[in-house]
Motif scaffolding. Sequence first.
Motif, PDB file in Angstrom:
ATOM      1  N   GLY A 186      44.270  55.599  57.792  1.00 18.62           N
ATOM      2  CA  GLY A 186      43.749  56.294  58.974  1.00 18.62           C
ATOM      3  C   GLY A 186      43.905  55.422  60.198  1.00 18.62           C
ATOM      4  N   GLY A 204      43.043  56.139  63.478  1.00 18.97           N
ATOM      5  CA  GLY A 204      42.332  56.741  64.599  1.00 18.97           C
ATOM      6  C   GLY A 204      41.678  55.625  65.400  1.00 18.97           C
ATOM      7  N   ASP A 205      40.532  55.941  66.020  1.00 20.04           N
ATOM      8  CA  ASP A 205      39.885  54.964  66.896  1.00 20.04           C
ATOM      9  C   ASP A 205      39.630  53.626  66.202  1.00 20.04           C
ATOM     10  OD1 ASP A 205      39.599  56.174  69.440  1.00 20.04           O
ATOM     11  OD2 ASP A 205      38.098  57.524  68.617  1.00 20.04           O
ATOM     12  N   THR A 206      39.133  53.649  64.972  1.00 24.28           N
ATOM     13  CA  THR A 206      38.776  52.375  64.333  1.00 24.28           C
ATOM     14  C   THR A 206      39.953  51.746  63.590  1.00 24.28           C
ATOM     15  OG1 THR A 206      38.012  53.514  62.359  1.00 24.28           O
ATOM     16  CG2 THR A 206      36.360  53.021  64.035  1.00 24.28           C
ATOM     17  N   THR A 260      48.161  60.026  59.550  1.00 21.71           N
ATOM     18  CA  THR A 260      48.577  61.429  59.564  1.00 21.71           C
ATOM     19  C   THR A 260      49.231  61.792  60.893  1.00 21.71           C
ATOM     20  OG1 THR A 260      46.358  61.936  60.331  1.00 21.71           O
ATOM     21  CG2 THR A 260      46.795  62.261  57.976  1.00 21.71           C
ATOM     22  N   GLN A 292      37.136  61.299  71.023  1.00 16.28           N
ATOM     23  CA  GLN A 292      36.156  61.119  72.095  1.00 16.28           C
ATOM     24  C   GLN A 292      36.383  62.108  73.232  1.00 16.28           C
ATOM     25  OE1 GLN A 292      35.496  56.951  73.256  1.00 16.28           O
ATOM     26  NE2 GLN A 292      36.882  56.438  71.603  1.00 16.28           N
ATOM     27  N   ARG A 340      50.100  60.604  54.428  1.00 17.41           N
ATOM     28  CA  ARG A 340      48.687  60.744  54.073  1.00 17.41           C
ATOM     29  C   ARG A 340      48.443  60.073  52.729  1.00 17.41           C
ATOM     30  NH1 ARG A 340      48.232  65.952  53.564  1.00 17.41           N
ATOM     31  NH2 ARG A 340      47.058  66.601  55.388  1.00 17.41           N
ATOM     32  N   ALA A 341      47.333  59.336  52.628  1.00 20.02           N
ATOM     33  CA  ALA A 341      46.978  58.755  51.330  1.00 20.02           C
ATOM     34  C   ALA A 341      46.517  59.884  50.419  1.00 20.02           C
ATOM     35  CB  ALA A 341      45.857  57.731  51.508  1.00 20.02           C
ATOM     36  N   SER A 389      39.418  56.768  57.555  1.00 25.51           N
ATOM     37  CA  SER A 389      40.057  58.089  57.585  1.00 25.51           C
ATOM     38  C   SER A 389      39.230  59.145  58.310  1.00 25.51           C
ATOM     39  CB  SER A 389      40.383  58.539  56.150  1.00 25.51           C
ATOM     40  OG  SER A 389      39.268  58.345  55.318  1.00 25.51           O
ATOM     41  N   ARG A 431      39.200  67.255  65.379  1.00 25.01           N
ATOM     42  CA  ARG A 431      39.467  66.136  64.467  1.00 25.01           C
ATOM     43  C   ARG A 431      39.850  66.713  63.125  1.00 25.01           C
ATOM     44  NH1 ARG A 431      34.214  62.517  65.345  1.00 25.01           N
ATOM     45  NH2 ARG A 431      34.732  61.760  67.398  1.00 25.01           N
ATOM     46  N   ASP A 432      40.914  66.220  62.514  1.00 26.70           N
ATOM     47  CA  ASP A 432      41.354  66.792  61.236  1.00 26.70           C
ATOM     48  C   ASP A 432      42.205  65.773  60.499  1.00 26.70           C
ATOM     49  OD1 ASP A 432      44.333  67.225  61.699  1.00 26.70           O
ATOM     50  OD2 ASP A 432      43.476  68.114  63.487  1.00 26.70           O
ATOM     51  N   HIS A 454      36.902  62.720  55.244  1.00 26.03           N
ATOM     52  CA  HIS A 454      38.248  62.697  54.649  1.00 26.03           C
ATOM     53  C   HIS A 454      38.260  61.676  53.510  1.00 26.03           C
ATOM     54  CE1 HIS A 454      39.603  63.905  58.950  1.00 26.03           C
ATOM     55  NE2 HIS A 454      39.308  64.965  58.237  1.00 26.03           N
ATOM     56  N   ASP A 507      33.611  56.947  61.232  1.00 19.88           N
ATOM     57  CA  ASP A 507      32.825  58.135  60.907  1.00 19.88           C
ATOM     58  C   ASP A 507      32.744  58.392  59.404  1.00 19.88           C
ATOM     59  OD1 ASP A 507      32.554  58.415  63.594  1.00 19.88           O
ATOM     60  OD2 ASP A 507      33.774  60.225  63.791  1.00 19.88           O
ATOM     61  N   ALA A 519      31.919  53.387  64.225  1.00 19.28           N
ATOM     62  CA  ALA A 519      33.113  53.510  65.081  1.00 19.28           C
ATOM     63  C   ALA A 519      32.857  52.799  66.404  1.00 19.28           C
ATOM     64  CB  ALA A 519      33.457  54.970  65.324  1.00 19.28           C
ATOM     65  N   ARG A 520      31.580  52.560  66.685  1.00 20.68           N
ATOM     66  CA  ARG A 520      31.225  51.940  67.953  1.00 20.68           C
ATOM     67  C   ARG A 520      30.467  50.666  67.639  1.00 20.68           C
ATOM     68  NH1 ARG A 520      27.878  56.819  70.236  1.00 20.68           N
ATOM     69  NH2 ARG A 520      28.442  56.041  72.266  1.00 20.68           N
TER      70      ARG A 520
HETATM   71  C1  FAD Z   1      35.919  51.999  71.940  1.00 20.74           C
HETATM   72  C2  FAD Z   1      35.151  53.221  71.430  1.00 20.74           C
HETATM   73  C3  FAD Z   1      34.257  53.860  72.284  1.00 20.74           C
HETATM   74  C4  FAD Z   1      33.544  54.978  71.833  1.00 20.74           C
HETATM   75  N1  FAD Z   1      32.695  55.611  72.696  1.00 20.74           N
HETATM   76  C5  FAD Z   1      32.033  56.718  72.300  1.00 20.74           C
HETATM   77  C6  FAD Z   1      31.151  57.407  73.184  1.00 20.74           C
HETATM   78  O1  FAD Z   1      30.968  57.015  74.340  1.00 20.74           O
HETATM   79  N2  FAD Z   1      30.482  58.513  72.728  1.00 20.74           N
HETATM   80  C7  FAD Z   1      30.658  58.956  71.426  1.00 20.74           C
HETATM   81  O2  FAD Z   1      30.041  59.957  71.039  1.00 20.74           O
HETATM   82  N3  FAD Z   1      31.475  58.315  70.570  1.00 20.74           N
HETATM   83  C8  FAD Z   1      32.170  57.219  70.974  1.00 20.74           C
HETATM   84  N4  FAD Z   1      33.001  56.571  70.094  1.00 20.74           N
HETATM   85  C9  FAD Z   1      33.062  57.052  68.723  1.00 20.74           C
HETATM   86  C10 FAD Z   1      34.034  58.166  68.511  1.00 20.74           C
HETATM   87  O3  FAD Z   1      33.691  59.347  69.162  1.00 20.74           O
HETATM   88  C11 FAD Z   1      34.194  58.509  67.014  1.00 20.74           C
HETATM   89  O4  FAD Z   1      33.089  58.060  66.303  1.00 20.74           O
HETATM   90  C12 FAD Z   1      35.491  57.891  66.553  1.00 20.74           C
HETATM   91  O5  FAD Z   1      36.516  58.661  67.153  1.00 20.74           O
HETATM   92  C13 FAD Z   1      35.663  57.897  65.047  1.00 20.74           C
HETATM   93  O6  FAD Z   1      36.751  57.067  64.754  1.00 20.74           O
HETATM   94  P1  FAD Z   1      37.339  56.974  63.279  1.00 20.74           P
HETATM   95  O7  FAD Z   1      38.396  55.926  63.336  1.00 20.74           O
HETATM   96  O8  FAD Z   1      36.244  56.839  62.283  1.00 20.74           O
HETATM   97  O9  FAD Z   1      37.983  58.399  62.989  1.00 20.74           O
HETATM   98  P2  FAD Z   1      39.218  59.131  63.706  1.00 20.74           P
HETATM   99  O10 FAD Z   1      39.447  58.585  65.082  1.00 20.74           O
HETATM  100  O11 FAD Z   1      38.965  60.585  63.533  1.00 20.74           O
HETATM  101  O12 FAD Z   1      40.487  58.678  62.835  1.00 20.74           O
HETATM  102  C14 FAD Z   1      40.692  59.001  61.490  1.00 20.74           C
HETATM  103  C15 FAD Z   1      42.198  59.195  61.294  1.00 20.74           C
HETATM  104  O13 FAD Z   1      42.502  59.141  59.906  1.00 20.74           O
HETATM  105  C16 FAD Z   1      43.378  60.209  59.583  1.00 20.74           C
HETATM  106  N5  FAD Z   1      43.297  60.505  58.138  1.00 20.74           N
HETATM  107  C17 FAD Z   1      42.423  61.279  57.497  1.00 20.74           C
HETATM  108  N6  FAD Z   1      42.667  61.298  56.166  1.00 20.74           N
HETATM  109  C18 FAD Z   1      43.750  60.495  55.992  1.00 20.74           C
HETATM  110  C19 FAD Z   1      44.509  60.129  54.841  1.00 20.74           C
HETATM  111  N7  FAD Z   1      44.197  60.584  53.605  1.00 20.74           N
HETATM  112  N8  FAD Z   1      45.578  59.295  55.004  1.00 20.74           N
HETATM  113  C20 FAD Z   1      45.923  58.830  56.248  1.00 20.74           C
HETATM  114  N9  FAD Z   1      45.231  59.166  57.367  1.00 20.74           N
HETATM  115  C21 FAD Z   1      44.156  59.982  57.250  1.00 20.74           C
HETATM  116  C22 FAD Z   1      42.861  61.350  60.459  1.00 20.74           C
HETATM  117  O14 FAD Z   1      43.781  62.423  60.567  1.00 20.74           O
HETATM  118  C23 FAD Z   1      42.658  60.578  61.766  1.00 20.74           C
HETATM  119  O15 FAD Z   1      43.874  60.467  62.459  1.00 20.74           O
HETATM  120  C24 FAD Z   1      33.717  55.453  70.506  1.00 20.74           C
HETATM  121  C25 FAD Z   1      34.637  54.783  69.645  1.00 20.74           C
HETATM  122  C26 FAD Z   1      35.353  53.697  70.103  1.00 20.74           C
HETATM  123  C27 FAD Z   1      36.321  52.999  69.165  1.00 20.74           C
END
Ligand code: FAD
Length: 398
Positions: A20, A22-24, A43, A51, A86-87, A118, A126-127, A256, A290, A301-302
């Motif tokens: 994955g 995404g943001d993290t 993906t 965000q 995708r894993a 993920s 978000r998907d 996911h 998340d 994630a934050r």
């Molecule tokens: C710097 C920063 C500032 C933020 N500020 C805020 C804020 O002000 N307010 C707020 O509400 N939140 C904020 N957030 C949090 C944010 O809204 C979410 O919590 C964050 O987008 C979640 O990130 P994630 O990496 O967990 O998931 P995602 O960003 O959703 O990334 C997951 C990725 O994994 C992929 N994936 C899924 N399954 C698979 C698989 N089997 N194989 C490969 N890939 C897969 C998905 O398709 C997606 O691309 C912030 C986050 C950051 C990093």
Amino acid sequence: MAHDPTSLESGARPTVLVIGMGDTGVLTAGHLSRHCRVIGVTTKPMLVSGQELGLRLTEDAQWRRNYLTPLDHYRRLRRVEIIHGRAARIDPIARTASLELASGEQRCLNWDYLIIASGVSNGFWRDDRLDTCGVIESRLASQRAAVTAAKSIAVVGGGPSGTSAAFNLKRAYPNKSVTLFFPAEELLPGYPQSTRRYHRELLARQGVDLHAGHRAVVSDDLVTSDWTGGRLDFAGGQPSARADLIIWAAGRLKPHTDFLPRDMLNPAGFVRTDACLNVAGYARIFAIGDVAATDPLRCSARNWAYKVLCRNLLAKMKQRALPARFTPPSHRWGSIVGPQSTGLKLHSPSGKSRVLPRWFVHWLLYPLVVRGFIYGGVRSKGLASFARDSWLDDNQGR
Ligand SMILES: Cc1cc2nc3c(=O)[nH]c(=O)nc-3n(C[C@H](O)[C@H](O)[C@H](O)COP(=O)(O)OP(=O)(O)OC[C@H]3O[C@@H](n4cnc5c(N)ncnc54)[C@H](O)[C@@H]3O)c2cc1C
């Protein structure tokens, strides 16, 4: 299935697989890439951030500059091998991952350490679909077109995404009817009382029609990522409502995690993760974002959790005790409605707030602090498009 004979720590740098991007995933992969071999499975070939939903629907140039970035534009990812796929399954004993590639092929990878980043599915924005850049762009364009065409919009859900969507839609389109339905008496569960009150008043002042105590009925066959209008029914028996466009932001999250062994997951399907961001019972596997059940708000994630993860993973490689702990705040915090023409209002976990002036957000916060410092540099999309985006910002009164 092709098998990848990657290194297994003997002499070579250990391999960290990040699932994955995404943001993290982007943050952790970038930070680790100086120390070990990092592979990111994604993906999507771009970071499509979850965000700022409200700005995504209303301020295209501003949102895409900060939240839609091809992965090859991140300087820190230059050393990361990115695999578009995708894993499908991981085997924690054999330390392998089976991947379905975007090309239709399959591949098996060895890893020494695994990071699960993920995320979750959440409404339409978000998907875990395998998408090309072209599909991502055309979906964004059709969503913008649906917003423009609708005369009435109903937003369902009183969390930060629903609040942000309703506020920004009404601000950008004062002549459309925008209605927000939410189940509790207050908006923004998990936020301090003063933050909740502030946003309720803000939405009312903006002209959003607020309906507290309205829990929309979500039937099992209803796909809340659909992008249509129609009729809304409510569990409390209130009269039904109709809208040209219904935006579901009802918090029906789906983690996911289908590719993970069941014993890694809690009953809701999130990854059981301790304060070191280590997956319970699996010394070489970490989780973040998340998908990680670190705390009731799942807020890793934050709050700089990626730094905790990177420090602990590097210590683990050297067989040292894990030095860092993730301490979640008691309340949610941050900006809810995003940067506006009046600046960026940030709400602290204690309920205090401060406004960062617009010039600071535009010229310093996003380019220097977020893109430069947090992400380590993002290759510009070119001076011409930057100038065009800035011009659009300035002339749309943001
Ligand atoms: C710097 C920063 C500032 C933020 N500020 C805020 C804020 O002000 N307010 C707020 O509400 N939140 C904020 N957030 C949090 C944010 O809204 C979410 O919590 C964050 O987008 C979640 O990130 P994630 O990496 O967990 O998931 P995602 O960003 O959703 O990334 C997951 C990725 O994994 C992929 N994936 C899924 N399954 C698979 C698989 N089997 N194989 C490969 N890939 C897969 C998905 O398709 C997606 O691309 C912030 C986050 C950051 C990093």
